[in-house]
Design a protein around this motif. Structure first.
Motif, PDB file in Angstrom:
ATOM      1  N   GLY A  71      55.630  43.024  39.723  1.00  9.51           N
ATOM      2  CA  GLY A  71      56.850  42.552  40.363  1.00  9.51           C
ATOM      3  C   GLY A  71      56.589  41.306  41.188  1.00  9.51           C
ATOM      4  O   GLY A  71      57.073  40.232  40.867  1.00  9.51           O
ATOM      5  N   PHE A  72      55.792  41.441  42.236  1.00 11.24           N
ATOM      6  CA  PHE A  72      55.460  40.292  43.083  1.00 11.24           C
ATOM      7  C   PHE A  72      54.324  39.454  42.494  1.00 11.24           C
ATOM      8  O   PHE A  72      54.110  38.307  42.886  1.00 11.24           O
ATOM      9  CB  PHE A  72      55.056  40.760  44.490  1.00 11.24           C
ATOM     10  N   MET A  73      53.586  40.042  41.520  1.00  7.98           N
ATOM     11  CA  MET A  73      52.484  39.324  40.883  1.00  7.98           C
ATOM     12  C   MET A  73      52.519  39.608  39.383  1.00  7.98           C
ATOM     13  O   MET A  73      52.759  40.737  38.955  1.00  7.98           O
ATOM     14  CB  MET A  73      51.132  39.765  41.448  1.00  7.98           C
ATOM     15  N   TYR A  74      52.278  38.554  38.618  1.00  6.05           N
ATOM     16  CA  TYR A  74      52.326  38.629  37.163  1.00  6.05           C
ATOM     17  C   TYR A  74      51.143  37.856  36.623  1.00  6.05           C
ATOM     18  O   TYR A  74      50.891  36.723  37.058  1.00  6.05           O
ATOM     19  CB  TYR A  74      53.650  38.011  36.699  1.00  6.05           C
ATOM     20  N   ASN A  75      50.371  38.470  35.724  1.00 11.20           N
ATOM     21  CA  ASN A  75      49.263  37.728  35.137  1.00 11.20           C
ATOM     22  C   ASN A  75      48.995  38.132  33.706  1.00 11.20           C
ATOM     23  O   ASN A  75      49.334  39.240  33.277  1.00 11.20           O
ATOM     24  CB  ASN A  75      47.996  37.839  35.985  1.00 11.20           C
ATOM     25  N   ARG A  76      48.403  37.187  32.988  1.00  7.54           N
ATOM     26  CA  ARG A  76      47.955  37.410  31.621  1.00  7.54           C
ATOM     27  C   ARG A  76      46.599  36.744  31.481  1.00  7.54           C
ATOM     28  O   ARG A  76      46.376  35.660  32.005  1.00  7.54           O
ATOM     29  CB  ARG A  76      48.955  36.817  30.631  1.00  7.54           C
ATOM     30  N   ASN A  77      45.695  37.418  30.787  1.00 11.76           N
ATOM     31  CA  ASN A  77      44.333  36.920  30.609  1.00 11.76           C
ATOM     32  C   ASN A  77      44.178  36.322  29.221  1.00 11.76           C
ATOM     33  O   ASN A  77      44.684  36.853  28.238  1.00 11.76           O
ATOM     34  CB  ASN A  77      43.323  38.053  30.774  1.00 11.76           C
ATOM     35  N   LEU A  78      43.446  35.230  29.165  1.00 11.67           N
ATOM     36  CA  LEU A  78      43.201  34.546  27.908  1.00 11.67           C
ATOM     37  C   LEU A  78      41.751  34.101  27.872  1.00 11.67           C
ATOM     38  O   LEU A  78      41.069  34.072  28.891  1.00 11.67           O
ATOM     39  CB  LEU A  78      44.143  33.346  27.764  1.00 11.67           C
ATOM     40  N   ALA A  79      41.285  33.768  26.676  1.00 15.47           N
ATOM     41  CA  ALA A  79      39.922  33.265  26.530  1.00 15.47           C
ATOM     42  C   ALA A  79      39.973  31.936  25.803  1.00 15.47           C
ATOM     43  O   ALA A  79      40.799  31.734  24.900  1.00 15.47           O
ATOM     44  CB  ALA A  79      39.057  34.256  25.759  1.00 15.47           C
ATOM     45  N   ASP A  80      39.087  31.025  26.196  1.00 12.24           N
ATOM     46  CA  ASP A  80      38.987  29.746  25.490  1.00 12.24           C
ATOM     47  C   ASP A  80      38.192  29.962  24.205  1.00 12.24           C
ATOM     48  O   ASP A  80      37.734  31.079  23.923  1.00 12.24           O
ATOM     49  CB  ASP A  80      38.408  28.663  26.416  1.00 12.24           C
TER      50      ASP A  80
ATOM     51  N   MET B 154      48.086  33.291  36.465  1.00 11.43           N
ATOM     52  CA  MET B 154      48.810  34.199  37.335  1.00 11.43           C
ATOM     53  C   MET B 154      49.873  33.481  38.158  1.00 11.43           C
ATOM     54  O   MET B 154      49.775  32.300  38.425  1.00 11.43           O
ATOM     55  CB  MET B 154      47.847  34.958  38.257  1.00 11.43           C
ATOM     56  N   TRP B 155      50.899  34.254  38.503  1.00  7.95           N
ATOM     57  CA  TRP B 155      51.966  33.803  39.405  1.00  7.95           C
ATOM     58  C   TRP B 155      52.150  34.900  40.441  1.00  7.95           C
ATOM     59  O   TRP B 155      52.073  36.089  40.139  1.00  7.95           O
ATOM     60  CB  TRP B 155      53.264  33.598  38.632  1.00  7.95           C
ATOM     61  N   MET B 156      52.383  34.485  41.685  1.00  4.36           N
ATOM     62  CA  MET B 156      52.588  35.459  42.748  1.00  4.36           C
ATOM     63  C   MET B 156      53.693  34.982  43.683  1.00  4.36           C
ATOM     64  O   MET B 156      53.721  33.817  44.067  1.00  4.36           O
ATOM     65  CB  MET B 156      51.292  35.680  43.537  1.00  4.36           C
ATOM     66  N   ASP B 157      54.584  35.901  44.054  1.00  4.00           N
ATOM     67  CA  ASP B 157      55.625  35.652  45.039  1.00  4.00           C
ATOM     68  C   ASP B 157      55.152  36.264  46.350  1.00  4.00           C
ATOM     69  O   ASP B 157      55.270  37.478  46.564  1.00  4.00           O
ATOM     70  CB  ASP B 157      56.945  36.272  44.580  1.00  4.00           C
ATOM     71  N   MET B 158      54.588  35.437  47.223  1.00  2.00           N
ATOM     72  CA  MET B 158      53.994  35.929  48.475  1.00  2.00           C
ATOM     73  C   MET B 158      55.014  36.674  49.341  1.00  2.00           C
ATOM     74  O   MET B 158      54.665  37.627  50.023  1.00  2.00           O
ATOM     75  CB  MET B 158      53.397  34.767  49.264  1.00  2.00           C
TER      76      MET B 158
END
Length: 143
Positions: free
Chosen positions: A111-120, A129-133
């Motif tokens: 909700g307040f934080m959203y992330n997805r992991n990727l590899a090069d 990541m995005w975060m709504d402090m």
């Protein structure tokens, strides 16, 4: 009075194919700094403070004798902030479309934080990541 300098981080990564890695990072939104780029290394800039040095394996070996981890290994996960959820999704898609791997770990949405992991292409792991402090549980406006 002492002048303050901005602290910076230079993340050094060994890569198999320098041109392909440069194209990959450019697709994610990094820009190249030609002042620190040649046939053995490329400086890719995320922000004024964050730079990624892509080093050919031969160049990498001039800095250390330690082995280069296989692409199936996770030596570190580097988290970088994005402006919003859509930018996180766009970075993940750009990774998949440009020789990397999207969603190497499960997506996380708190909700307040959203992330997805990727590899090069070399298996280096990034967390977009995005975060709504202001929306962090327990956060209040009271001091």
């Amino acid at each position: 009075m002492t002048a303050t300098t901005t602290r910076m981080i230079f993340v050094n990564l060994p890569v198999k194919d320098l041109k392909a890695s440069m194209a990959f990072y450019h697709a994610l939104g990094f820009r190249n700094n030609p002042q620190f780029t040649d046939d053995t290394a490329a400086c890719m800039v995320w922000s004024e403070a964050i730079h990624v040095m892509l080093l050919t394996h031969d160049k990498w070996r001039t800095f250390t004798d330690r082995p280069i981890p296989p692409t199936t290994s996770s030596e570190v996960m580097l988290a970088i902030s994005c402006d919003n959820r859509e930018a996180v999704d766009a970075m993940n898609k750009a990774a998949a479309d440009n020789g990397g791997t999207a969603d190497i770990n499960p997506m996380q949405d708190l909700g307040f934080m959203y992330n997805r992991n990727l590899a090069d292409p070399d298996g280096h792991v990034w967390e977009a990541m995005w975060m709504d402090m202001a929306a962090i549980p327990g956060a209040t406006d009271e001091g």
